[in-house]
Design a protein around this motif. Structure first.
Motif, PDB file in Angstrom:
ATOM      1  N   ARG A 277      21.344  98.318  86.772  1.00 45.48           N
ATOM      2  CA  ARG A 277      22.693  97.775  87.042  1.00 45.48           C
ATOM      3  C   ARG A 277      23.135  97.317  85.475  1.00 45.48           C
ATOM      4  O   ARG A 277      22.682  96.736  84.676  1.00 45.48           O
ATOM      5  CB  ARG A 277      22.488  96.744  88.159  1.00 45.48           C
ATOM      6  N   ASP A 278      24.698  97.681  85.705  1.00 47.12           N
ATOM      7  CA  ASP A 278      25.378  97.161  84.396  1.00 47.12           C
ATOM      8  C   ASP A 278      25.526  95.739  84.197  1.00 47.12           C
ATOM      9  O   ASP A 278      25.746  95.097  83.281  1.00 47.12           O
ATOM     10  CB  ASP A 278      26.609  98.039  84.255  1.00 47.12           C
ATOM     11  N   ASN A 279      25.394  94.986  85.356  1.00 43.26           N
ATOM     12  CA  ASN A 279      25.429  93.489  85.410  1.00 43.26           C
ATOM     13  C   ASN A 279      24.727  93.182  86.655  1.00 43.26           C
ATOM     14  O   ASN A 279      24.971  93.494  87.716  1.00 43.26           O
ATOM     15  CB  ASN A 279      26.900  93.322  85.449  1.00 43.26           C
ATOM     16  N   GLY A 280      23.704  92.021  86.417  1.00 45.66           N
ATOM     17  CA  GLY A 280      22.962  91.602  87.769  1.00 45.66           C
ATOM     18  C   GLY A 280      23.963  90.610  88.704  1.00 45.66           C
ATOM     19  O   GLY A 280      23.438  90.640  89.536  1.00 45.66           O
ATOM     20  N   ALA A 281      24.991  89.933  88.010  1.00 48.00           N
ATOM     21  CA  ALA A 281      25.505  89.271  89.131  1.00 48.00           C
ATOM     22  C   ALA A 281      26.569  90.182  89.851  1.00 48.00           C
ATOM     23  O   ALA A 281      26.900  89.885  91.163  1.00 48.00           O
ATOM     24  CB  ALA A 281      26.421  88.058  88.339  1.00 48.00           C
ATOM     25  N   LEU A 282      27.383  90.800  88.990  1.00 45.36           N
ATOM     26  CA  LEU A 282      28.530  91.675  89.759  1.00 45.36           C
ATOM     27  C   LEU A 282      28.530  93.029  89.149  1.00 45.36           C
ATOM     28  O   LEU A 282      29.321  93.390  88.238  1.00 45.36           O
ATOM     29  CB  LEU A 282      30.022  90.910  89.260  1.00 45.36           C
ATOM     30  N   PRO A 283      27.512  93.913  89.823  1.00 51.49           N
ATOM     31  CA  PRO A 283      27.281  95.247  89.251  1.00 51.49           C
ATOM     32  C   PRO A 283      28.431  96.255  89.663  1.00 51.49           C
ATOM     33  O   PRO A 283      28.999  96.012  90.650  1.00 51.49           O
ATOM     34  CB  PRO A 283      26.164  95.694  89.754  1.00 51.49           C
ATOM     35  N   THR A 284      28.919  97.202  88.779  1.00 49.94           N
ATOM     36  CA  THR A 284      29.614  98.150  89.096  1.00 49.94           C
ATOM     37  C   THR A 284      29.263  99.626  89.048  1.00 49.94           C
ATOM     38  O   THR A 284      29.977 100.317  89.513  1.00 49.94           O
ATOM     39  CB  THR A 284      30.977  98.073  88.210  1.00 49.94           C
ATOM     40  N   SER A 285      28.104  99.681  88.584  1.00 52.35           N
ATOM     41  CA  SER A 285      27.310 100.833  88.535  1.00 52.35           C
ATOM     42  C   SER A 285      25.897 100.655  88.136  1.00 52.35           C
ATOM     43  O   SER A 285      25.633  99.603  87.821  1.00 52.35           O
ATOM     44  CB  SER A 285      27.838 101.694  87.305  1.00 52.35           C
ATOM     45  N   GLY A 286      25.230 101.666  88.659  1.00 54.12           N
ATOM     46  CA  GLY A 286      23.425 101.562  88.425  1.00 54.12           C
ATOM     47  C   GLY A 286      22.828 101.529  89.666  1.00 54.12           C
ATOM     48  O   GLY A 286      23.199 101.734  90.395  1.00 54.12           O
ATOM     49  N   PHE A 287      21.806 101.066  89.692  1.00 55.03           N
ATOM     50  CA  PHE A 287      20.591 100.933  90.757  1.00 55.03           C
ATOM     51  C   PHE A 287      19.575 100.153  90.495  1.00 55.03           C
ATOM     52  O   PHE A 287      19.460  99.668  89.355  1.00 55.03           O
ATOM     53  CB  PHE A 287      20.225 102.361  91.054  1.00 55.03           C
ATOM     54  N   ILE A 288      19.108  99.560  91.546  1.00 60.03           N
ATOM     55  CA  ILE A 288      17.764  98.669  91.296  1.00 60.03           C
ATOM     56  C   ILE A 288      16.771  99.180  92.296  1.00 60.03           C
ATOM     57  O   ILE A 288      17.056  99.361  93.478  1.00 60.03           O
ATOM     58  CB  ILE A 288      18.283  97.143  91.532  1.00 60.03           C
TER      59      ILE A 288
END
Length: 181
Positions: free
Chosen positions: A143-154
């Motif tokens: 993810r691009d940000n752990g708290a407030l992601p706008t893209s990516g995956f986990i």
């Protein structure tokens, strides 16, 4: 440059279809004893019961990539047909292979007591028991940000085992997984 306070206090409230009312509070300290250790505490009351937990995180136990964490919790809950109280704790050792990949080993111990029930005794089983499990978990986070992601995956996966060989009164194998895009 001014450093932000190392402590945070929070409160929340809500309502849920299963829990009913929900009221809670949190306290976090991000620099416990001036050693960059983190302390997380939470207490929550609902129409079904209460929950409380305390967790401590040591970020560099064997070097900068290894984290040791541990905590204690207590849960009291009124479920349909029975009331349950659980007291327990866990310890976890995590290693960050890189900024995306983490592997953890953990151990959990809990004591559970069924306080009241409307279930036939023969169908209920033991009303007080100790559970001890050990396991492993894996996380891959892009993810691009752990708290407030706008893209990516986990992706997360874990497996643990409870057995009389390690002092548990309950035997099981549990595996979980999650993928979020």
């Amino acid at each position: 440059v001014e450093e932000t306070p190392a402590r945070e206090i929070g409160a929340y409230a809500g309502i849920g279809s299963w829990e009913g009312y929900i009221v809670g509070g949190t306290f976090q300290h991000y620099n416990l004893f001036g050693a960059v250790r983190r302390l997380d505490t939470r207490i929550e009351f609902t129409s079904r019961g209460m929950t409380g937990d305390v967790n401590v995180f040591e970020p560099w136990v064997f070097g900068e990539k290894t984290t040791l964490s541990g905590g204690l919790y207590a849960h009291g809950r009124d479920n349909d047909g029975y009331t349950k109280f659980e007291l327990g704790g866990q310890v976890e050792l995590s290693y960050d292979f890189n900024e995306y990949t983490k592997l953890s080993l953990f151990s959990r111990v809990s004591f559970t007591d069924i306080l009241e029930h409307q279930v036939v005794d023969e169908e209920l089983g033991a009303t007080s028991y100790l559970t001890h499990s050990g396991g492993i978990s894996f996380s891959y986070d892009r993810r691009d940000n752990g708290a407030l992601p706008t893209s990516g995956f986990i992706f997360n996966a874990s497996a643990d085992v409870a057995s009389s060989l390690i002092g548990s009164e309950v035997d099981f194998f549990r595996s979980t997984g999650r993928f979020t895009y």
